[in-house]
Scaffold this motif. Structure first.
Motif, PDB file in Angstrom:
ATOM      1  N   GLY A  68     -72.068  10.186  11.877  1.00 20.23           N
ATOM      2  CA  GLY A  68     -72.110   9.035  12.782  1.00 20.23           C
ATOM      3  C   GLY A  68     -72.756   9.508  14.064  1.00 20.23           C
ATOM      4  O   GLY A  68     -72.120   9.640  15.102  1.00 20.23           O
ATOM      5  N   ALA A  69     -74.062   9.790  14.001  1.00 17.71           N
ATOM      6  CA  ALA A  69     -74.700  10.687  14.958  1.00 17.71           C
ATOM      7  C   ALA A  69     -74.820  10.130  16.371  1.00 17.71           C
ATOM      8  O   ALA A  69     -74.826  10.894  17.329  1.00 17.71           O
ATOM      9  N   GLY A  70     -74.943   8.811  16.533  1.00 16.56           N
ATOM     10  CA  GLY A  70     -75.130   8.284  17.881  1.00 16.56           C
ATOM     11  C   GLY A  70     -76.409   8.811  18.489  1.00 16.56           C
ATOM     12  O   GLY A  70     -77.511   8.589  17.984  1.00 16.56           O
ATOM     13  N   THR A  71     -76.292   9.586  19.578  1.00 16.03           N
ATOM     14  CA  THR A  71     -77.463  10.221  20.191  1.00 16.03           C
ATOM     15  C   THR A  71     -77.646  11.659  19.721  1.00 16.03           C
ATOM     16  O   THR A  71     -78.528  12.360  20.218  1.00 16.03           O
ATOM     17  N   GLY A  72     -76.800  12.113  18.791  1.00 13.88           N
ATOM     18  CA  GLY A  72     -76.949  13.447  18.221  1.00 13.88           C
ATOM     19  C   GLY A  72     -76.260  14.558  18.981  1.00 13.88           C
ATOM     20  O   GLY A  72     -76.481  15.739  18.698  1.00 13.88           O
ATOM     21  N   ILE A  73     -75.390  14.207  19.911  1.00 13.24           N
ATOM     22  CA  ILE A  73     -74.802  15.231  20.774  1.00 13.24           C
ATOM     23  C   ILE A  73     -73.888  16.191  20.015  1.00 13.24           C
ATOM     24  O   ILE A  73     -73.779  17.371  20.362  1.00 13.24           O
ATOM     25  N   LEU A  74     -73.239  15.722  18.939  1.00 13.19           N
ATOM     26  CA  LEU A  74     -72.310  16.588  18.206  1.00 13.19           C
ATOM     27  C   LEU A  74     -73.049  17.686  17.450  1.00 13.19           C
ATOM     28  O   LEU A  74     -72.695  18.872  17.543  1.00 13.19           O
ATOM     29  N   ALA A  96     -78.633  13.771   9.693  1.00 10.54           N
ATOM     30  CA  ALA A  96     -77.916  12.909  10.634  1.00 10.54           C
ATOM     31  C   ALA A  96     -78.032  11.456  10.189  1.00 10.54           C
ATOM     32  O   ALA A  96     -79.105  10.996   9.783  1.00 10.54           O
ATOM     33  N   PHE A  97     -76.908  10.745  10.277  1.00  8.75           N
ATOM     34  CA  PHE A  97     -76.868   9.337   9.914  1.00  8.75           C
ATOM     35  C   PHE A  97     -76.483   8.513  11.131  1.00  8.75           C
ATOM     36  O   PHE A  97     -75.517   8.826  11.830  1.00  8.75           O
ATOM     37  N   GLU A  98     -77.229   7.457  11.378  1.00  9.13           N
ATOM     38  CA  GLU A  98     -76.891   6.495  12.429  1.00  9.13           C
ATOM     39  C   GLU A  98     -77.337   5.120  11.959  1.00  9.13           C
ATOM     40  O   GLU A  98     -78.535   4.861  11.810  1.00  9.13           O
ATOM     41  N   ILE A  99     -76.361   4.243  11.699  1.00 10.10           N
ATOM     42  CA  ILE A  99     -76.669   2.939  11.119  1.00 10.10           C
ATOM     43  C   ILE A  99     -77.367   2.013  12.107  1.00 10.10           C
ATOM     44  O   ILE A  99     -78.096   1.107  11.711  1.00 10.10           O
ATOM     45  N   ASP A 100     -77.182   2.252  13.404  1.00 10.62           N
ATOM     46  CA  ASP A 100     -77.838   1.428  14.420  1.00 10.62           C
ATOM     47  C   ASP A 100     -79.200   2.051  14.728  1.00 10.62           C
ATOM     48  O   ASP A 100     -79.316   3.028  15.461  1.00 10.62           O
ATOM     49  N   ASP A 131     -79.998   6.193   7.904  1.00 12.92           N
ATOM     50  CA  ASP A 131     -79.180   5.155   8.529  1.00 12.92           C
ATOM     51  C   ASP A 131     -77.813   4.968   7.861  1.00 12.92           C
ATOM     52  O   ASP A 131     -76.784   5.122   8.497  1.00 12.92           O
ATOM     53  N   ASP A 132     -77.747   4.652   6.577  1.00  9.83           N
ATOM     54  CA  ASP A 132     -76.494   4.201   5.954  1.00  9.83           C
ATOM     55  C   ASP A 132     -75.774   5.364   5.272  1.00  9.83           C
ATOM     56  O   ASP A 132     -76.051   5.697   4.119  1.00  9.83           O
ATOM     57  N   PHE A 133     -74.830   5.964   5.975  1.00 12.31           N
ATOM     58  CA  PHE A 133     -74.112   7.114   5.434  1.00 12.31           C
ATOM     59  C   PHE A 133     -73.242   6.735   4.240  1.00 12.31           C
ATOM     60  O   PHE A 133     -73.191   7.449   3.233  1.00 12.31           O
ATOM     61  N   ILE A 134     -72.536   5.622   4.335  1.00  7.12           N
ATOM     62  CA  ILE A 134     -71.574   5.273   3.287  1.00  7.12           C
ATOM     63  C   ILE A 134     -72.262   5.087   1.941  1.00  7.12           C
ATOM     64  O   ILE A 134     -71.812   5.617   0.918  1.00  7.12           O
ATOM     65  N   THR A 135     -73.359   4.337   1.919  1.00  8.57           N
ATOM     66  CA  THR A 135     -74.065   4.127   0.650  1.00  8.57           C
ATOM     67  C   THR A 135     -74.623   5.451   0.117  1.00  8.57           C
ATOM     68  O   THR A 135     -74.497   5.759  -1.076  1.00  8.57           O
ATOM     69  N   LYS A 164     -61.436  -1.663  11.072  1.00  6.52           N
ATOM     70  CA  LYS A 164     -60.765  -2.000   9.823  1.00  6.52           C
ATOM     71  C   LYS A 164     -61.788  -2.514   8.808  1.00  6.52           C
ATOM     72  O   LYS A 164     -62.816  -3.072   9.173  1.00  6.52           O
ATOM     73  N   ILE A 165     -61.477  -2.305   7.530  1.00  6.64           N
ATOM     74  CA  ILE A 165     -62.350  -2.763   6.447  1.00  6.64           C
ATOM     75  C   ILE A 165     -61.605  -3.839   5.659  1.00  6.64           C
ATOM     76  O   ILE A 165     -60.517  -3.581   5.126  1.00  6.64           O
ATOM     77  N   ASN A 166     -62.166  -5.016   5.584  1.00 11.03           N
ATOM     78  CA  ASN A 166     -61.550  -6.078   4.788  1.00 11.03           C
ATOM     79  C   ASN A 166     -61.535  -5.695   3.311  1.00 11.03           C
ATOM     80  O   ASN A 166     -62.456  -5.050   2.808  1.00 11.03           O
ATOM     81  N   SER A 167     -60.484  -6.107   2.621  1.00 13.25           N
ATOM     82  CA  SER A 167     -60.299  -5.701   1.220  1.00 13.25           C
ATOM     83  C   SER A 167     -61.411  -6.206   0.307  1.00 13.25           C
ATOM     84  O   SER A 167     -61.687  -5.611  -0.733  1.00 13.25           O
ATOM     85  N   ASP A 168     -62.067  -7.312   0.684  1.00 10.37           N
ATOM     86  CA  ASP A 168     -63.115  -7.873  -0.170  1.00 10.37           C
ATOM     87  C   ASP A 168     -64.518  -7.600   0.373  1.00 10.37           C
ATOM     88  O   ASP A 168     -65.494  -8.186  -0.089  1.00 10.37           O
ATOM     89  N   SER A 169     -64.635  -6.700   1.354  1.00 12.50           N
ATOM     90  CA  SER A 169     -65.933  -6.433   1.967  1.00 12.50           C
ATOM     91  C   SER A 169     -66.782  -5.542   1.076  1.00 12.50           C
ATOM     92  O   SER A 169     -66.283  -4.822   0.208  1.00 12.50           O
ATOM     93  N   GLU A 170     -68.092  -5.560   1.302  1.00 13.76           N
ATOM     94  CA  GLU A 170     -69.015  -4.726   0.527  1.00 13.76           C
ATOM     95  C   GLU A 170     -68.727  -3.246   0.786  1.00 13.76           C
ATOM     96  O   GLU A 170     -68.807  -2.421  -0.142  1.00 13.76           O
ATOM     97  N   THR A 171     -68.378  -2.912   2.032  1.00 12.96           N
ATOM     98  CA  THR A 171     -68.061  -1.518   2.361  1.00 12.96           C
ATOM     99  C   THR A 171     -66.865  -1.026   1.555  1.00 12.96           C
ATOM    100  O   THR A 171     -66.867   0.093   1.020  1.00 12.96           O
ATOM    101  N   ARG A 172     -65.840  -1.863   1.446  1.00 13.54           N
ATOM    102  CA  ARG A 172     -64.645  -1.480   0.687  1.00 13.54           C
ATOM    103  C   ARG A 172     -65.005  -1.260  -0.788  1.00 13.54           C
ATOM    104  O   ARG A 172     -64.512  -0.329  -1.434  1.00 13.54           O
ATOM    105  N   LYS A 173     -65.865  -2.115  -1.322  1.00 13.55           N
ATOM    106  CA  LYS A 173     -66.275  -1.984  -2.723  1.00 13.55           C
ATOM    107  C   LYS A 173     -67.044  -0.692  -2.949  1.00 13.55           C
ATOM    108  O   LYS A 173     -66.860  -0.010  -3.967  1.00 13.55           O
ATOM    109  N   ILE A 174     -67.921  -0.342  -2.010  1.00 10.75           N
ATOM    110  CA  ILE A 174     -68.697   0.896  -2.152  1.00 10.75           C
ATOM    111  C   ILE A 174     -67.771   2.103  -2.112  1.00 10.75           C
ATOM    112  O   ILE A 174     -67.908   3.036  -2.919  1.00 10.75           O
ATOM    113  N   LEU A 175     -66.810   2.094  -1.195  1.00  9.92           N
ATOM    114  CA  LEU A 175     -65.865   3.205  -1.099  1.00  9.92           C
ATOM    115  C   LEU A 175     -65.033   3.321  -2.379  1.00  9.92           C
ATOM    116  O   LEU A 175     -64.811   4.420  -2.889  1.00  9.92           O
TER     117      LEU A 175
END
Length: 512
Positions: A68-74, A96-100, A131-135, A164-175
């Motif tokens: 979740g790199a943001g500006t990469g400081i970590l 490095a992954f940053e979705i934004d 960009d998309d770390f989870i996928t 929070k992740i909704n139980s029916d969200s696409e993110t929850r399904k991928i996880l």
């Protein structure tokens, strides 16, 4: 042991200082609503450098994952640390992954600076920004035929999104497809990071401490504790100081763990308030002291000093569970937005009292509270009868405490001699103690409320509960004095609750 959170390495921190300067303009270009939705919180320089110092890595080929790199400081802080050593790595690669994608320009600037510093030191450097770390991580974790070749990482660092992740969200399904069941993005990120780490790879993460207890996080705790060996946990006492620019109110911890099933004999726990130049206090405890192998819930206790350790020992002298006492605790049945049509501002014919947290008043319920924002009554009819409880003496606790309140658990007595009604409604933000749906004796109620309001219970509770919620499941986990001891304490207290120091003295002398 006491050290300084902000002590810097011998290598110039110009690199991190330059990257820190990106944080404010990066924040300003982002839509606040989108940041809230994505759960974005940028890591300050001092925290990034502290996290990087925890790594022990002496690898020749270093492969860093920043999820979740943001500006990469970590990841830049890790590079700065590696380049400060006498024995330098041959090469460093960063994924490095940053979705934004608005932040990618800052990321490329960061890694350009990192590359320049590596070049001066004769260390090869490469970077891959996605960009998309989870996928990406889920595809690799489930051995997807369309996934890229698996890249094993030996270092992972992350300040994951908190949402929070909704139980029916696409993110929850991928996880789920990757074998991960969790209700929050940050634990989803951590679980995926663990899957992508090499054996004996190192992970440093700054997260809320809410995963340390509670049934919702138990699947994650079970997986993480079985796969990773926690070596150190650092606690920020303040809910806001570490991320004060972003108004983060969760209690944060930094965890350092190694991917191995070998458990350490001892773990280092440390604590500071997160302010500039704040001092760090350390305590070495046994791994069993942090996570008991006898605890089926795998609750993580963060007992950071000897005073807290003494509180814990005192609590653990009590051996009765709620069921041993013949008591139960439930969540209030009235969810006000669902029962809005039946709520009344003030008592009227065919209504019964509706109790909210605003009715708590120095250990007893004061009702009605006129002129406030909350309703005082709920209609009693066939639609609401199932939401009500019969007349009786009940001990209530708030399910949420504000940051201004001195105690996490706030207990109060509902006494029908002060509120005349055959039935009452308890709003959903309250828990109530009862005996098979009926009330308690007055002495038992007073003793139980006093015990829950004690500094002893508060100090113990904070060791494993790092958020403002006090759920019924948390109260069921507590051990209690015997019923006889609670009734004797209640008899000593009488009609008026004493102030805190007197109450704590009564607990100390009356329950031993």
């Amino acid at each position: 042991m006491i050290t300084d959170l902000h002590a810097t390495s011998s290598v110039s921190s110009d690199l991190i200082g330059k990257i820190e300067a990106f944080r404010k303009p990066a924040t300003e270009i982002l839509d606040p609503e989108l940041r809230r939705k994505l759960g974005q919180f940028f890591t300050p320089q001092s925290v990034a450098e502290f996290m990087a110092k925890l790594f022990k890595c002496n690898k020749t080929h270093v492969r860093i994952l920043d999820a979740g790199a943001g500006t990469g400081i970590l990841s830049a802080a890790i590079i700065q640390k590696l380049l400060s050593r006498k024995k330098l790595p041959e090469n460093i690669s960063v994924t490095a992954f940053e979705i934004d994608t608005q932040l990618h320009a800052y990321l490329y600037d960061t890694y350009r600076l990192c590359g320049e510093l590596c070049s001066k030191k004769g260390v090869a450097f490469s970077v891959d920004v996605q960009d998309d770390f989870i996928t990406y991580a889920a595809n690799i974790s489930r051995n997807d035929l369309f996934a890229k070749n698996k890249a094993d990482f030996n270092l992972a660092i992350v300040n994951p999104p908190y949402a929070k992740i909704n139980s029916d969200s696409e993110t929850r399904k991928i996880l789920r497809s990757a074998g991960i069941e969790t209700s929050n993005l940050y634990t989803g990120f951590l679980a995926l990071l663990v899957k992508l780490l090499d054996q004996n790879g190192e992970l440093v993460a700054i997260t809320p401490r809410s995963f340390c207890n509670g049934p919702y996080f138990k699947p994650f705790r079970s997986y993480f504790l079985d796969t990773m060996s926690i070596q150190r946990i650092h606690v920020f006492e303040s809910r806001s100081e570490a991320f004060k620019d972003d108004s983060v109110l969760q209690e944060n911890i930094i965890s350092y763990a190694i991917k191995t099933k070998r458990r350490p004999t001892y773990v280092t726990l440390s604590v500071c308030d997160g302010t500039f130049n704040s001092k760090i206090k350390k305590r070495i405890c046994s791994y069993e002291d942090m996570v008991s192998t006898k605890d089926p819930e795998l609750v993580i206790h963060l007992t950071t000093d000897e005073i807290q350790a003494e509180f814990r020992r005192s609590i653990e002298e009590y051996t009765d569970s709620l069921s041993d006492l013949g008591l139960s605790v439930s969540t209030g049945r009235v969810v006000d937005f669902r029962a809005r049509a039946f709520l009344r501002k003030d008592p009227e014919k065919n209504t019964v009292p509706l109790i909210y947290a605003c009715h708590f008043n120095e250990g007893i319920i004061t009702w009605p509270k006129t002129g406030g924002r909350k309703p005082n009554a709920i209609a009693r009819d066939e639609n609401t009868q199932k939401l009500l409880v019969p007349e009786g003496i009940y001990v209530l606790t708030k399910r949420f405490s504000s940051k201004e309140e001195k105690r996490r658990i706030i207990a109060c007595i509902y006494d029908p001699s002060l509120v005349k009604a055959d039935y009452i409604g308890f709003e959903n933000h309250l828990n109530y103690f009862h005996i098979n749906g009926q009330g308690l004796s007055i002495d038992l109620a007073r003793g139980l409320a006093a015990y829950l309001n004690s500094t002893l219970v508060d100090a113990y509770f904070r060791q494993f509960n790092g958020h403002t919620q006090v759920n019924a499941s948390d109260l069921r986990r507590l051990m209690y004095p015997s019923r006889e001891a609670l009734e004797e304490l209640g008899d000593l207290i009488g009609n008026n609750f004493p102030e805190q120091t007197v109450l704590d003295k009564l607990i100390e002398t009356g329950l031993r």
